[in-house]
Every structure is written in structure tokens, then in C-alpha cells.
Scaffold this active site. Sequence first.
Site, PDB file in Angstrom:
ATOM      1  N   SER A 131     -93.518 -54.294  12.072  1.00 51.18           N
ATOM      2  CA  SER A 131     -93.371 -53.156  12.989  1.00 51.18           C
ATOM      3  C   SER A 131     -92.981 -51.855  12.307  1.00 51.18           C
ATOM      4  O   SER A 131     -93.015 -50.794  12.950  1.00 51.18           O
ATOM      5  CB  SER A 131     -92.347 -53.492  14.081  1.00 51.18           C
ATOM      6  OG  SER A 131     -92.880 -54.431  14.985  1.00 51.18           O
ATOM      7  N   LYS A 155     -95.497 -49.159  12.587  1.00 50.46           N
ATOM      8  CA  LYS A 155     -95.605 -48.352  13.801  1.00 50.46           C
ATOM      9  C   LYS A 155     -95.174 -46.903  13.563  1.00 50.46           C
ATOM     10  O   LYS A 155     -95.633 -45.996  14.263  1.00 50.46           O
ATOM     11  CB  LYS A 155     -94.768 -48.977  14.918  1.00 50.46           C
ATOM     12  CG  LYS A 155     -95.247 -50.367  15.334  1.00 50.46           C
ATOM     13  CD  LYS A 155     -94.272 -51.043  16.293  1.00 50.46           C
ATOM     14  CE  LYS A 155     -94.712 -52.464  16.629  1.00 50.46           C
ATOM     15  NZ  LYS A 155     -93.742 -53.164  17.499  1.00 50.46           N
ATOM     16  N   TYR A 197    -104.000 -53.574  15.944  1.00 50.89           N
ATOM     17  CA  TYR A 197    -102.556 -53.829  15.954  1.00 50.89           C
ATOM     18  C   TYR A 197    -102.180 -55.006  15.059  1.00 50.89           C
ATOM     19  O   TYR A 197    -101.257 -54.910  14.240  1.00 50.89           O
ATOM     20  CB  TYR A 197    -102.098 -54.087  17.392  1.00 50.89           C
ATOM     21  CG  TYR A 197    -100.638 -54.451  17.500  1.00 50.89           C
ATOM     22  CD1 TYR A 197     -99.653 -53.486  17.319  1.00 50.89           C
ATOM     23  CD2 TYR A 197    -100.241 -55.754  17.757  1.00 50.89           C
ATOM     24  CE1 TYR A 197     -98.312 -53.817  17.399  1.00 50.89           C
ATOM     25  CE2 TYR A 197     -98.896 -56.087  17.853  1.00 50.89           C
ATOM     26  CZ  TYR A 197     -97.944 -55.113  17.669  1.00 50.89           C
ATOM     27  OH  TYR A 197     -96.619 -55.437  17.735  1.00 50.89           O
ATOM     28  N   TYR A 226     -85.119 -51.773  18.543  1.00 48.62           N
ATOM     29  CA  TYR A 226     -85.246 -52.399  19.864  1.00 48.62           C
ATOM     30  C   TYR A 226     -83.895 -52.454  20.578  1.00 48.62           C
ATOM     31  O   TYR A 226     -83.172 -51.462  20.590  1.00 48.62           O
ATOM     32  CB  TYR A 226     -85.904 -53.782  19.732  1.00 48.62           C
ATOM     33  CG  TYR A 226     -87.159 -53.741  18.916  1.00 48.62           C
ATOM     34  CD1 TYR A 226     -88.234 -52.940  19.316  1.00 48.62           C
ATOM     35  CD2 TYR A 226     -87.291 -54.462  17.734  1.00 48.62           C
ATOM     36  CE1 TYR A 226     -89.395 -52.870  18.555  1.00 48.62           C
ATOM     37  CE2 TYR A 226     -88.448 -54.395  16.975  1.00 48.62           C
ATOM     38  CZ  TYR A 226     -89.497 -53.595  17.397  1.00 48.62           C
ATOM     39  OH  TYR A 226     -90.637 -53.523  16.646  1.00 48.62           O
ATOM     40  N   VAL A 251     -90.107 -57.624  11.760  1.00 52.27           N
ATOM     41  CA  VAL A 251     -89.681 -59.017  11.721  1.00 52.27           C
ATOM     42  C   VAL A 251     -90.004 -59.693  10.392  1.00 52.27           C
ATOM     43  O   VAL A 251     -89.618 -60.843  10.170  1.00 52.27           O
ATOM     44  CB  VAL A 251     -90.263 -59.839  12.895  1.00 52.27           C
ATOM     45  CG1 VAL A 251     -89.758 -59.307  14.212  1.00 52.27           C
ATOM     46  CG2 VAL A 251     -91.783 -59.888  12.840  1.00 52.27           C
TER      47      VAL A 251
END
Length: 316
Positions: A72, A75, A199, A251, A269
Site C-alpha cells: 500500500s 498508493k 491495483y 488506517y 502489509v
Amino acid sequence: MLTAKERQGRRLRAVLDAILHDVSARRDYGALADYIAPLGRIDPRKFGIAVATRDGRVFAAGDADEPFSIQSISKVFALTLALGKVGDALWERVGQEPSGNRFNSIVQLEYESGVPRNPFINAGAIVVCDVLLAGHEPKEALGETLRFLRFLADDGGVFIDSGVAVAEKAGGFRNVALANFMMACGNLLHPPELALGVYFHQCAVAMSCRQLALAGRYLAFGGVHPSTGRSVVSPQRARRVNALMLTCGHYDGSGDFAFHVGVPGKSGVGGGILAVIPGVASVAVWSPGLNEYGNSKFGTAALQSLTTEMNWSVFG
């Protein structure tokens, strides 16, 4: 007599050596992200950290030159590209608020009528990938992302780990559900399988801490690539990306990270974290074991030690 730059360099090397020594003595590694099979096979003892300064110096320790799946963290770079394509129109399709929920929450997406809370949760990142697809085939969109990362890191060795990408797709049922729900709500403009293909492969980008720290420097220096002097994004957009990293980059653990580390950061992760110290440096750390929030356990602790010892914080 040492210059101020030389003194800071010595201090930074000593701090990184101390962090590596401390991490090496620990055994409570955290949990591997074994729901993505290749990530579950990584040695939990791996640890690397790199700090990249404006002038291109990199201070590193541990496994800082070993590639890992940035997941991630990608992103951040995808968001930068999307803002370059559509500007503030992006915020009509994705929000700017912390989620307060797991990164792959379906309930929250349904409650908010298919508009993801921010671009760093999975649903928001899928919308960003949909933006990057405009006028492109998936391979072209991925090629653009790779070229961007290689430019930022000044290193052609950045690559997509095909094994991780295959595993992402094989276990990506919840992401498929998120994409289909957003399609039903009119918030995807391309077939879900195309946005998901971008993605899954984007999350499978592999970089070392050294490469990642160098790639993140534009966010530390007003949107400018320090090595070339070229503008990557405007200073205002760099500030906004940093703000989203601070408030949403971990998050439902973002508040905890801001409280203890005190700088913008984005986790993955795969065990990596990219952190930004505005006006000073960018930092990449990797330790594959995760804490209860799904963020690198030792990576978070290492960054807390680093920012404390170097007195780095956006809060003064």
C-alpha cells in the site's frame, strides 16, 4: 573541525546503528501477512532502514538494499500521478477523511454510497487506479507507474514481483467486492477487472529501503525532485499528500502513529513504511512482522526511536 552536515551525518549513523542493535535483540516479531502467500514466507528477522537527504546522501542500516513488496505504500505514488491527471476533480470520487475502520471495510463503503473515505484505503486506491487507466490499457498504466518510481528513485531496478501479483489476485475477493460495489454506484469508469488488475500489480511493486527513501524525497522538499530540481507536484499538493499520510496513512492506527512518531507516514502489509520529515529527509523502513493494526511492528518502533533521537516532528 566538522561541519554541521558532517555532525548530523555522524549522529544519524550512530542512531541507525543503535536502532539496528535494538531490533536485532528482539524476538516478538509480529504477524506476517500470510494471506498473501509470498509475504507469509519472508524471514521475520529481516530489518532494513534508510534515510535519504536533500543532497542525495543515504544513511542505511540492516537489509536496506533488499527488495520487498511495498504493497500500500504504492498508493502514495499512484495518488501523486492521479492528481497530476485530474487535479482536484479526484476529490469528487474519493474523500479526504480518516476511515476509523479496517483498510478493506465493505460496510463503510456501502454506508457512504460507494465513495471511499480516502485514497489510501483499498476502495479509494482502486478508484485512483481507475483514474490512471483513463486512455490506457492496464499495462500502459502500470508502465507509467514504474517509470515514475524509477525516475524518483533514480534507479531502473524497481520492478513488479509477478508472484506477489498473482497471489494478490488469487486472494483478492474482498477487493473484487469493493470494486463491484463502486461500479454499481457509478464510481468506476472502467470494468472492475481492469482497475483491479492495475491495483493488484501496483501493490506488487518491489523496492529496497534505499530506493524507497530516495523515491519519497519529493514529498519532503515541496514537491521537487532534489536530484534534478524538477517539479513532481506543486508545493500545495505535496502538503496535501503529506497531510493524508499523517491522518490516513496507517488506517485505523493512524492516530497512534502520529502520536508516537509525529511525521507523515504510509505503511504496507509487506512490512514497509515510508515516512516524510518535511525539509529534512525521507525515510524507508522494512520489517515484515505486523502489529494489530496491520502496520510494521518493528518498523513503527524504529521510526519512533529515530524521530525521538533526531528531534524530528511536524508538531514542533
